[in-house]
Design a protein around this motif. Structure first.
Motif, short mmCIF file in Angstrom:
data_model
loop_
_atom_site.label_atom_id
_atom_site.label_comp_id
_atom_site.label_asym_id
_atom_site.label_seq_id
_atom_site.Cartn_x
_atom_site.Cartn_y
_atom_site.Cartn_z
N ASP A 84 4.07 7.23 2.67
CA ASP A 84 4.80 6.03 3.05
C ASP A 84 4.28 4.83 2.27
O ASP A 84 3.12 4.77 1.90
CB ASP A 84 4.62 5.80 4.56
CG ASP A 84 5.66 4.83 5.10
OD1 ASP A 84 6.78 4.82 4.55
OD2 ASP A 84 5.36 4.10 6.05
N GLN A 85 5.20 3.89 2.00
CA GLN A 85 4.79 2.65 1.36
C GLN A 85 5.06 1.52 2.32
O GLN A 85 6.09 1.49 2.98
CB GLN A 85 5.53 2.44 0.05
CG GLN A 85 5.06 3.40 -1.03
CD GLN A 85 5.64 3.05 -2.40
OE1 GLN A 85 6.33 2.05 -2.54
NE2 GLN A 85 5.38 3.88 -3.38
N CYS A 137 -2.62 3.46 7.55
CA CYS A 137 -1.18 3.62 7.50
C CYS A 137 -0.58 3.39 8.89
O CYS A 137 -1.04 3.97 9.86
CB CYS A 137 -0.86 5.03 7.01
SG CYS A 137 0.89 5.43 7.09
N CYS A 183 0.98 10.47 4.15
CA CYS A 183 2.39 10.77 4.39
C CYS A 183 3.29 10.22 3.29
O CYS A 183 4.50 10.44 3.31
CB CYS A 183 2.83 10.21 5.75
SG CYS A 183 2.81 8.41 5.83
N TYR A 189 0.84 -1.19 0.00
CA TYR A 189 0.00 0.00 0.00
C TYR A 189 0.87 1.24 0.00
O TYR A 189 2.02 1.23 0.46
CB TYR A 189 -0.91 0.03 1.23
CG TYR A 189 -2.02 -0.99 1.18
CD1 TYR A 189 -3.24 -0.67 0.63
CD2 TYR A 189 -1.81 -2.28 1.65
CE1 TYR A 189 -4.26 -1.60 0.55
CE2 TYR A 189 -2.82 -3.23 1.57
CZ TYR A 189 -4.05 -2.88 1.04
OH TYR A 189 -5.04 -3.81 0.96
N SER A 190 0.28 2.30 -0.51
CA SER A 190 0.91 3.61 -0.47
C SER A 190 -0.04 4.55 0.26
O SER A 190 -1.23 4.55 0.00
CB SER A 190 1.17 4.09 -1.89
OG SER A 190 1.54 5.45 -1.88
N CYS A 191 0.50 5.31 1.20
CA CYS A 191 -0.33 6.21 2.00
C CYS A 191 -0.42 7.57 1.33
O CYS A 191 0.59 8.17 0.97
CB CYS A 191 0.26 6.35 3.40
SG CYS A 191 -0.59 7.57 4.40
N ILE A 216 -5.28 5.15 2.08
CA ILE A 216 -4.17 4.40 1.49
C ILE A 216 -4.64 3.73 0.22
O ILE A 216 -5.81 3.41 0.06
CB ILE A 216 -3.62 3.34 2.48
CG1 ILE A 216 -4.70 2.34 2.86
CG2 ILE A 216 -3.06 4.04 3.72
CD1 ILE A 216 -4.19 1.23 3.73
N LYS A 253 2.14 4.40 9.96
CA LYS A 253 2.94 5.56 10.35
C LYS A 253 2.07 6.70 10.86
O LYS A 253 2.30 7.25 11.93
CB LYS A 253 3.75 6.04 9.14
CG LYS A 253 5.16 6.45 9.46
CD LYS A 253 5.90 6.71 8.16
CE LYS A 253 7.32 7.16 8.43
NZ LYS A 253 8.01 7.42 7.15
N CYS A 254 1.04 7.07 10.08
CA CYS A 254 0.21 8.22 10.45
C CYS A 254 -1.24 7.84 10.72
O CYS A 254 -2.06 8.71 10.98
CB CYS A 254 0.28 9.30 9.37
SG CYS A 254 -0.54 8.83 7.83
N GLN A 255 -1.55 6.53 10.65
CA GLN A 255 -2.89 6.02 10.94
C GLN A 255 -3.96 6.54 9.97
O GLN A 255 -5.15 6.45 10.26
CB GLN A 255 -3.31 6.33 12.39
CG GLN A 255 -2.90 5.22 13.37
CD GLN A 255 -1.40 5.22 13.59
OE1 GLN A 255 -0.84 6.24 13.92
NE2 GLN A 255 -0.76 4.08 13.41
N SER A 256 -3.52 7.10 8.86
CA SER A 256 -4.48 7.57 7.88
C SER A 256 -5.15 6.38 7.19
O SER A 256 -4.51 5.36 6.93
CB SER A 256 -3.77 8.44 6.84
OG SER A 256 -4.61 8.65 5.72
#
Ligand code: ZN
Length: 81
Positions: A13-14, A27, A11, A6-8, A35, A29-32
């Motif tokens: 991030d992958q 995500c 942020c 996945y790609s966020c 994604i 990292k940022c819980q978004s």
């Protein structure tokens, strides 16, 4: 194992996620929740990803082969008319 890349959108991030029925897609990292699943795997990072990619490639090849066979059979059927 259903591991997807996945790609966020939040942020950038992958990451890889093991997606089960109960998995909340977010995500790490940022819980978004924004994604996107990546269709192609850009790099083989681990043995499990590699095995997964090989398996996907194999089943794709098999599908293509059966399509080819079906096309050939239809051609021959038509040809015999
Ligand atoms: Zn993120």
């Amino acid at each position: 194992m259903p591991i997807f890349e996945y790609s966020c959108s939040g942020c950038g991030d992958q990451f890889e996620l093991l997606v089960l029925a109960a998995t909340v897609l977010a995500c790490p990292k940022c819980q978004s929740g924004q994604i996107e699943r990546l269709i192609s795997v850009p790099a083989v990072k681990s043995a499990s990803t590699h095995a997964l990619a090989m398996k996907a490639a194999k089943s794709r090849d098999k599908r293509q082969a059966s399509d080819l066979n079906r096309g050939q059979r239809e051609y021959e059927l038509h040809h015999n008319d």
